[in-house]
Scaffold this motif. Structure first.
Motif, PDB file in Angstrom:
ATOM      1  N   SER A 260       0.819  -1.210   0.000  1.00  0.00           N
ATOM      2  CA  SER A 260       0.000   0.000   0.000  1.00  0.00           C
ATOM      3  C   SER A 260       0.855   1.263   0.000  1.00  0.00           C
ATOM      4  CB  SER A 260      -0.920  -0.017   1.222  1.00  0.00           C
ATOM      5  OG  SER A 260      -1.773  -1.147   1.183  1.00  0.00           O
ATOM      6  N   PRO A 261       0.273   2.408  -0.387  1.00  0.00           N
ATOM      7  CA  PRO A 261       1.047   3.651  -0.516  1.00  0.00           C
ATOM      8  C   PRO A 261       1.872   4.019   0.708  1.00  0.00           C
ATOM      9  CG  PRO A 261      -1.094   3.932  -1.532  1.00  0.00           C
ATOM     10  CD  PRO A 261      -1.111   2.573  -0.895  1.00  0.00           C
ATOM     11  N   LEU A 262       1.389   3.729   1.908  1.00  0.00           N
ATOM     12  CA  LEU A 262       2.134   4.081   3.114  1.00  0.00           C
ATOM     13  C   LEU A 262       3.507   3.430   3.132  1.00  0.00           C
ATOM     14  CD1 LEU A 262       2.097   5.470   5.941  1.00  0.00           C
ATOM     15  CD2 LEU A 262       1.212   3.299   6.849  1.00  0.00           C
ATOM     16  N   ASN A 263       3.602   2.211   2.613  1.00  0.00           N
ATOM     17  CA  ASN A 263       4.855   1.454   2.662  1.00  0.00           C
ATOM     18  C   ASN A 263       5.440   1.175   1.283  1.00  0.00           C
ATOM     19  OD1 ASN A 263       4.744   0.977   5.591  1.00  0.00           O
ATOM     20  ND2 ASN A 263       2.949  -0.273   5.090  1.00  0.00           N
ATOM     21  N   ASN A 264       4.885   1.802   0.265  1.00  0.00           N
ATOM     22  CA  ASN A 264       5.313   1.494  -1.099  1.00  0.00           C
ATOM     23  C   ASN A 264       5.298   2.771  -1.938  1.00  0.00           C
ATOM     24  OD1 ASN A 264       6.001   0.115  -3.433  1.00  0.00           O
ATOM     25  ND2 ASN A 264       3.968  -0.795  -3.745  1.00  0.00           N
TER      26      ASN A 264
ATOM     27  N   ARG B 231      -5.152   4.833   6.805  1.00  0.00           N
ATOM     28  CA  ARG B 231      -3.733   5.096   7.082  1.00  0.00           C
ATOM     29  C   ARG B 231      -2.846   4.536   5.970  1.00  0.00           C
ATOM     30  NH1 ARG B 231       0.501   2.589  10.073  1.00  0.00           N
ATOM     31  NH2 ARG B 231       1.897   4.138  11.027  1.00  0.00           N
ATOM     32  N   ARG B 232      -3.100   3.306   5.552  1.00  0.00           N
ATOM     33  CA  ARG B 232      -2.220   2.717   4.536  1.00  0.00           C
ATOM     34  C   ARG B 232      -2.442   3.346   3.164  1.00  0.00           C
ATOM     35  NH1 ARG B 232      -4.504  -1.372   1.399  1.00  0.00           N
ATOM     36  NH2 ARG B 232      -6.587  -2.041   2.028  1.00  0.00           N
ATOM     37  N   TRP B 233      -3.658   3.889   2.917  1.00  0.00           N
ATOM     38  CA  TRP B 233      -3.912   4.604   1.667  1.00  0.00           C
ATOM     39  C   TRP B 233      -3.428   6.052   1.727  1.00  0.00           C
ATOM     40  CZ3 TRP B 233      -9.626   2.692   1.943  1.00  0.00           C
ATOM     41  CH2 TRP B 233      -9.710   1.383   1.448  1.00  0.00           C
ATOM     42  N   LYS B 234      -3.058   6.514   2.919  1.00  0.00           N
ATOM     43  CA  LYS B 234      -2.593   7.885   3.148  1.00  0.00           C
ATOM     44  C   LYS B 234      -3.672   8.910   2.783  1.00  0.00           C
ATOM     45  CE  LYS B 234       1.727   8.855   2.343  1.00  0.00           C
ATOM     46  NZ  LYS B 234       3.042   9.058   1.672  1.00  0.00           N
ATOM     47  N   VAL B 235      -4.886   8.674   3.283  1.00  0.00           N
ATOM     48  CA  VAL B 235      -5.997   9.585   2.985  1.00  0.00           C
ATOM     49  C   VAL B 235      -6.626  10.159   4.250  1.00  0.00           C
ATOM     50  CG1 VAL B 235      -6.525   8.433   0.799  1.00  0.00           C
ATOM     51  CG2 VAL B 235      -7.691   7.688   2.903  1.00  0.00           C
ATOM     52  N   LEU B 236      -6.002   9.962   5.398  1.00  0.00           N
ATOM     53  CA  LEU B 236      -6.600  10.438   6.646  1.00  0.00           C
ATOM     54  C   LEU B 236      -6.845  11.945   6.628  1.00  0.00           C
ATOM     55  CD1 LEU B 236      -4.716   8.310   9.316  1.00  0.00           C
ATOM     56  CD2 LEU B 236      -7.194   8.455   9.058  1.00  0.00           C
ATOM     57  N   ASN B 237      -5.967  12.692   5.971  1.00  0.00           N
ATOM     58  CA  ASN B 237      -6.148  14.145   5.929  1.00  0.00           C
ATOM     59  C   ASN B 237      -7.341  14.544   5.067  1.00  0.00           C
ATOM     60  OD1 ASN B 237      -4.775  13.277   3.588  1.00  0.00           O
ATOM     61  ND2 ASN B 237      -4.014  15.352   3.203  1.00  0.00           N
ATOM     62  N   GLU B 238      -7.823  13.628   4.224  1.00  0.00           N
ATOM     63  CA  GLU B 238      -8.982  13.905   3.384  1.00  0.00           C
ATOM     64  C   GLU B 238     -10.280  13.422   4.026  1.00  0.00           C
ATOM     65  OE1 GLU B 238      -8.290  12.005  -0.359  1.00  0.00           O
ATOM     66  OE2 GLU B 238      -6.181  12.603  -0.411  1.00  0.00           O
ATOM     67  N   THR B 239     -10.205  12.335   4.773  1.00  0.00           N
ATOM     68  CA  THR B 239     -11.426  11.690   5.261  1.00  0.00           C
ATOM     69  C   THR B 239     -11.804  12.074   6.683  1.00  0.00           C
ATOM     70  OG1 THR B 239     -10.108   9.773   5.934  1.00  0.00           O
ATOM     71  CG2 THR B 239     -11.108   9.696   3.751  1.00  0.00           C
ATOM     72  N   ASN B 240     -10.828  12.353   7.531  1.00  0.00           N
ATOM     73  CA  ASN B 240     -11.120  12.596   8.950  1.00  0.00           C
ATOM     74  C   ASN B 240     -11.230  14.090   9.242  1.00  0.00           C
ATOM     75  OD1 ASN B 240     -10.967   9.865   9.193  1.00  0.00           O
ATOM     76  ND2 ASN B 240      -9.751   9.900  11.058  1.00  0.00           N
ATOM     77  N   ARG B 241     -12.212  14.728   8.629  1.00  0.00           N
ATOM     78  CA  ARG B 241     -12.410  16.160   8.837  1.00  0.00           C
ATOM     79  C   ARG B 241     -13.731  16.461   9.517  1.00  0.00           C
ATOM     80  NH1 ARG B 241     -10.242  19.285   3.383  1.00  0.00           N
ATOM     81  NH2 ARG B 241      -8.059  18.677   3.555  1.00  0.00           N
ATOM     82  N   PHE B 242     -14.799  15.861   9.019  1.00  0.00           N
ATOM     83  CA  PHE B 242     -16.123  16.142   9.553  1.00  0.00           C
ATOM     84  C   PHE B 242     -16.844  14.836   9.855  1.00  0.00           C
ATOM     85  CE2 PHE B 242     -15.126  19.798   6.872  1.00  0.00           C
ATOM     86  CZ  PHE B 242     -15.441  20.859   7.706  1.00  0.00           C
ATOM     87  N   ILE B 243     -17.669  14.879  10.877  1.00  0.00           N
ATOM     88  CA  ILE B 243     -18.591  13.784  11.179  1.00  0.00           C
ATOM     89  C   ILE B 243     -19.981  14.394  11.259  1.00  0.00           C
ATOM     90  CG2 ILE B 243     -19.356  12.141  12.932  1.00  0.00           C
ATOM     91  CD1 ILE B 243     -16.460  11.668  13.650  1.00  0.00           C
ATOM     92  N   THR B 244     -20.896  13.865  10.488  1.00  0.00           N
ATOM     93  CA  THR B 244     -22.254  14.395  10.499  1.00  0.00           C
ATOM     94  C   THR B 244     -23.245  13.282  10.817  1.00  0.00           C
ATOM     95  OG1 THR B 244     -22.599  14.038   8.123  1.00  0.00           O
ATOM     96  CG2 THR B 244     -21.637  16.140   8.788  1.00  0.00           C
TER      97      THR B 244
ATOM     98  N   ALA C 275      -5.404  -5.371  -5.207  1.00  0.00           N
ATOM     99  CA  ALA C 275      -4.064  -5.616  -5.746  1.00  0.00           C
ATOM    100  C   ALA C 275      -4.085  -5.731  -7.267  1.00  0.00           C
ATOM    101  CB  ALA C 275      -3.483  -6.882  -5.119  1.00  0.00           C
ATOM    102  N   LEU C 276      -5.063  -6.440  -7.818  1.00  0.00           N
ATOM    103  CA  LEU C 276      -5.129  -6.581  -9.277  1.00  0.00           C
ATOM    104  C   LEU C 276      -5.372  -5.237  -9.953  1.00  0.00           C
ATOM    105  CD1 LEU C 276      -7.127  -9.911  -9.763  1.00  0.00           C
ATOM    106  CD2 LEU C 276      -4.662  -9.531 -10.002  1.00  0.00           C
ATOM    107  N   LEU C 277      -6.166  -4.383  -9.319  1.00  0.00           N
ATOM    108  CA  LEU C 277      -6.397  -3.062  -9.902  1.00  0.00           C
ATOM    109  C   LEU C 277      -5.091  -2.289 -10.009  1.00  0.00           C
ATOM    110  CD1 LEU C 277      -8.562  -0.987 -10.875  1.00  0.00           C
ATOM    111  CD2 LEU C 277      -8.433  -0.028  -8.569  1.00  0.00           C
ATOM    112  N   GLU C 278      -4.271  -2.333  -8.953  1.00  0.00           N
ATOM    113  CA  GLU C 278      -3.000  -1.603  -8.983  1.00  0.00           C
ATOM    114  C   GLU C 278      -2.015  -2.231  -9.965  1.00  0.00           C
ATOM    115  OE1 GLU C 278      -2.960   1.247  -7.729  1.00  0.00           O
ATOM    116  OE2 GLU C 278      -4.857   0.978  -6.650  1.00  0.00           O
ATOM    117  N   LEU C 279      -2.306  -3.459 -10.396  1.00  0.00           N
ATOM    118  CA  LEU C 279      -1.510  -4.105 -11.450  1.00  0.00           C
ATOM    119  C   LEU C 279      -2.127  -3.881 -12.829  1.00  0.00           C
ATOM    120  CD1 LEU C 279      -0.773  -7.447  -9.573  1.00  0.00           C
ATOM    121  CD2 LEU C 279       0.924  -5.705 -10.201  1.00  0.00           C
TER     122      LEU C 279
ATOM    123  N   LYS D 235       5.329  -5.907  -5.270  1.00  0.00           N
ATOM    124  CA  LYS D 235       4.656  -5.988  -3.971  1.00  0.00           C
ATOM    125  C   LYS D 235       3.158  -6.226  -4.155  1.00  0.00           C
ATOM    126  CE  LYS D 235       7.873  -3.217  -1.207  1.00  0.00           C
ATOM    127  NZ  LYS D 235       7.992  -2.069  -0.273  1.00  0.00           N
ATOM    128  N   TRP D 236       2.568  -5.556  -5.144  1.00  0.00           N
ATOM    129  CA  TRP D 236       1.145  -5.772  -5.415  1.00  0.00           C
ATOM    130  C   TRP D 236       0.906  -7.194  -5.926  1.00  0.00           C
ATOM    131  CZ3 TRP D 236      -2.286  -2.956  -3.250  1.00  0.00           C
ATOM    132  CH2 TRP D 236      -2.097  -1.582  -3.046  1.00  0.00           C
TER     133      TRP D 236
END
Length: 354
Positions: free
Chosen positions: A42-46, A334-347, A271-275, A53-54
């Motif tokens: 995943s992007p966090l480690n790759n 976390r492994r997709w490195k999207v926390l800054n996009e997703t963890n902003r609002f809770i409704t 994994a197949l999609l990333e390939l 790896k995929w």
């Protein structure tokens, strides 16, 4: 490599008998290996997006899928993944906690203690409260996502016309909960849900999350500790039989599941999609979608045969399939490195009774 040595040594059975289900077997070893390889790819480690790896992640997922000891359960038996005696085998479960966690799992914040003739008064505090964002991830039965957000606050939405065609509406008198993915009704308690009949009782408990309802939230959210502040309660590993006179002994056990087969179809798809194998990715993804009685991805309204579109729907599928099952969502973000996009609002959904 150490896990492979254990697997290849054949000192472990592929699956333990029901009497020894708490012991390690090859299914657990294969599953740990597969998940580690997915996280490593995943992007966090790759950062270099090393395709090898995929490929290893895809192959490891296939190794689990190839094990004849495990099969997906039908949607009719989906609830059995989370509720039932630990010694009773469930074909999809690879590893779950042996002990009964009902005293934790069933306290989801619904005040069934106030129900006539129900017991365990005052033993309720708000635990898991599904967000509106999670609810919005559950498709309509035609595969359409119900809404898109007009802005970053997510408090104003555009209703998908394909969802509106099946009756989705947030207007007065409308019903935003009809004709949704079958997993929605297993996982989420929403306004006017028939929660079932408590143990040793005769009438069903109807959920009222509207303002002023018995399960509705306090408008002063900072003062609310017992009822949901989103308008939703969790249901996935909950059972109404836990409540009511004698319910603490009359219910079925509930368990935490650590590995089940569905995870590895979704891992293979990712994994197949990333390939760049878009067709193979959709084939793996559709196994899980069709189990949930949802249409194949290529048949959903607005389908685009692109890597970005398919990636978004694979990620959405993971969010739906594994919602309220512990660490999956945080680890994925976390492994997709999207926390800054997703963890902003809770409704949530504030419903007023007309």
């Amino acid at each position: 490599s150490e896990l492979l040595e254990v697997i290849n040594s054949r000192i472990l059975p592929d699956r333990q008998s029901s009497q020894d289900a708490r012991r390690v077997d090859n299914g657990i070893a294969y599953s740990i290996r597969a998940r580690v390889l997915l996280y490593n790819a995943s992007p966090l480690n790759n950062a270099e997006n090393d395709r090898s790896k995929w490929q290893r992640a895809a192959d490891a997922a296939q190794d689990v899928i190839n094990m004849s000891s495990y099969q997906l359960v039908s949607m009719n038996d989906y609830k059995r993944l989370f509720i039932g005696a630990a010694a009773t085998p469930v074909s999809e479960i690879i590893w779950r906690a042996w002990s009964d966690n009902s005293h934790i799992n069933n306290t989801n914040g619904v005040n069934v203690g106030a129900y006539p003739f129900a017991s365990i008064n005052n033993m309720w505090n708000c635990g898991e409260s599904p967000t509106q964002e999670l609810v919005d991830c559950f498709e309509m039965t035609n595969g359409a996502l119900p809404v898109s957000y007009k802005d970053a606050s997510r408090t104003s939405v555009n209703v998908n016309p394909a969802a509106a065609s099946l009756g989705y509406s947030e207007e007065t008198g409308g019903d935003p909960y009809a004709n949704r993915d079958a997993r929605f009704y297993v996982d989420i308690v929403h306004n006017m849900t028939n929660y079932g009949v408590p143990y040793n009782c005769t009438q069903p408990y109807i959920i009222e999350t509207f303002v002023g309802g018995r399960n509705g939230f306090n408008d002063v959210i900072s003062q609310e500790t017992q009822r949901s502040c989103t308008g939703y309660y969790s249901r996935k590993d909950k059972q109404i039989k836990y409540w009511g006179p004698g319910g603490s002994s009359g219910h079925e056990p509930t368990h935490w599941v650590f590995f089940r087969l569905a995870e590895f179809y979704l891992q293979k798809a990712e994994a197949l999609l990333e390939l760049d194998d878009l067709s193979g990715a959709m084939t793996a993804l559709n196994v899980i979608r069709e189990r949930a009685l949802q249409p194949k991805l290529q048949n959903v309204p607005g389908f685009v045969n692109s890597k970005d579109f398919i990636r978004d729907r694979i990620r959405n599928e993971r969010r739906v399939e594994y919602c309220l099952e512990g660490q999956y969502r945080f680890d994925d973000q976390r492994r997709w490195k999207v926390l800054n996009e997703t963890n902003r609002f809770i409704t949530g959904m504030r419903i007023t009774k007309g």
